[in-house]
Design a protein around this motif. Structure first.
Motif, short mmCIF file in Angstrom:
data_model
loop_
_atom_site.label_atom_id
_atom_site.label_comp_id
_atom_site.label_asym_id
_atom_site.label_seq_id
_atom_site.Cartn_x
_atom_site.Cartn_y
_atom_site.Cartn_z
N LYS A 77 0.51 1.41 6.18
CA LYS A 77 -0.15 0.30 5.31
C LYS A 77 1.25 -0.74 4.66
O LYS A 77 0.85 -1.90 4.87
CB LYS A 77 -0.98 0.93 4.09
CG LYS A 77 -1.36 -0.10 3.20
CD LYS A 77 -2.54 -0.89 3.62
CE LYS A 77 -3.09 -1.70 2.54
NZ LYS A 77 -3.48 -3.10 3.12
N LEU B 140 -7.77 2.21 3.12
CA LEU B 140 -6.35 1.32 3.65
C LEU B 140 -6.66 0.22 4.23
O LEU B 140 -5.85 -0.98 4.42
CB LEU B 140 -5.19 2.18 4.11
CG LEU B 140 -4.70 3.30 3.23
CD1 LEU B 140 -3.60 4.12 3.85
CD2 LEU B 140 -4.08 2.72 1.82
N ASP C 236 0.13 5.74 4.55
CA ASP C 236 0.72 4.86 3.51
C ASP C 236 2.05 4.09 4.41
O ASP C 236 2.29 2.61 3.73
CB ASP C 236 1.16 5.43 2.17
CG ASP C 236 -0.21 6.03 1.56
OD1 ASP C 236 -0.88 5.36 1.53
OD2 ASP C 236 -0.03 7.28 1.11
#
Length: 170
Positions: A104, A135, A101
């Motif tokens: 991303k 993602l 994350d």
């Protein structure tokens, strides 16, 4: 005399349930059975984490850094957006999960050249592959598999950031 070498900050911590039997046994062992001067921790943070967890004074315990001798480091000053992680892909190493994350987020903020090279193997591998695809960061995250100690210098060369824990960092 029994010598106990503790090279993980939470090796004796068991959180499967609120207060399981193993946790209570280790607490009693640290409190009453084990000679504090026979304990060797890899660093002060590791010693402190055990002292805090079990509520005992471990100031008599020794610090003995991990006996790993690998000469590594960048061959020249580096300014890249290359991140490296080395180690088992297992659930207690939460960075393996949240770093996807983070990458991303960086890509979404315009840092398209960020790269995260992951070296290791373990139960999270398939889930990480799937999440990377979800993602859309396949160009930014590479899962390389296990790496031998003698290759660590090459793996780390050119990296700006190391995310992880364990003997590979030391």
């Amino acid at each position: 005399r029994l010598l106990n070498f503790i090279f993980h900050p939470r090796i004796y911590f068991f959180f499967f349930c609120l207060r399981n039997v193993l946790d209570m046994l280790y607490e009693r062992a640290f409190r009453f059975l084990i000679l504090k001067q026979s304990l060797f921790f890899m660093n002060e943070a590791c010693r402190r984490s055990h002292a805090d967890h079990f509520g005992v004074d471990l100031s008599e315990a020794h610090i003995l850094p991990l006996p790993v001798s690998v000469e590594c480091g960048p061959s020249s000053p580096v300014r890249s957006r290359r991140i490296v992680s080395i180690g088992r892909l297992t659930s207690f190493k939460t960075y393996n999960v949240y770093m996807m994350d983070v990458v991303k987020n960086l890509v979404d903020r315009g840092f398209n050249d960020v790269k995260w090279d992951v070296y290791g193997d373990g139960p999270l591998l398939d889930g990480m592959r799937k999440r990377i695809g979800e993602l859309g960061i396949e160009a930014n995250v590479q899962l390389h598999g296990a790496v031998p100690y003698e290759s660590l210098a090459d793996v780390l060369d050119g990296a700006e950031i190391f995310v992880g824990m364990g003997t590979s960092l030391i």
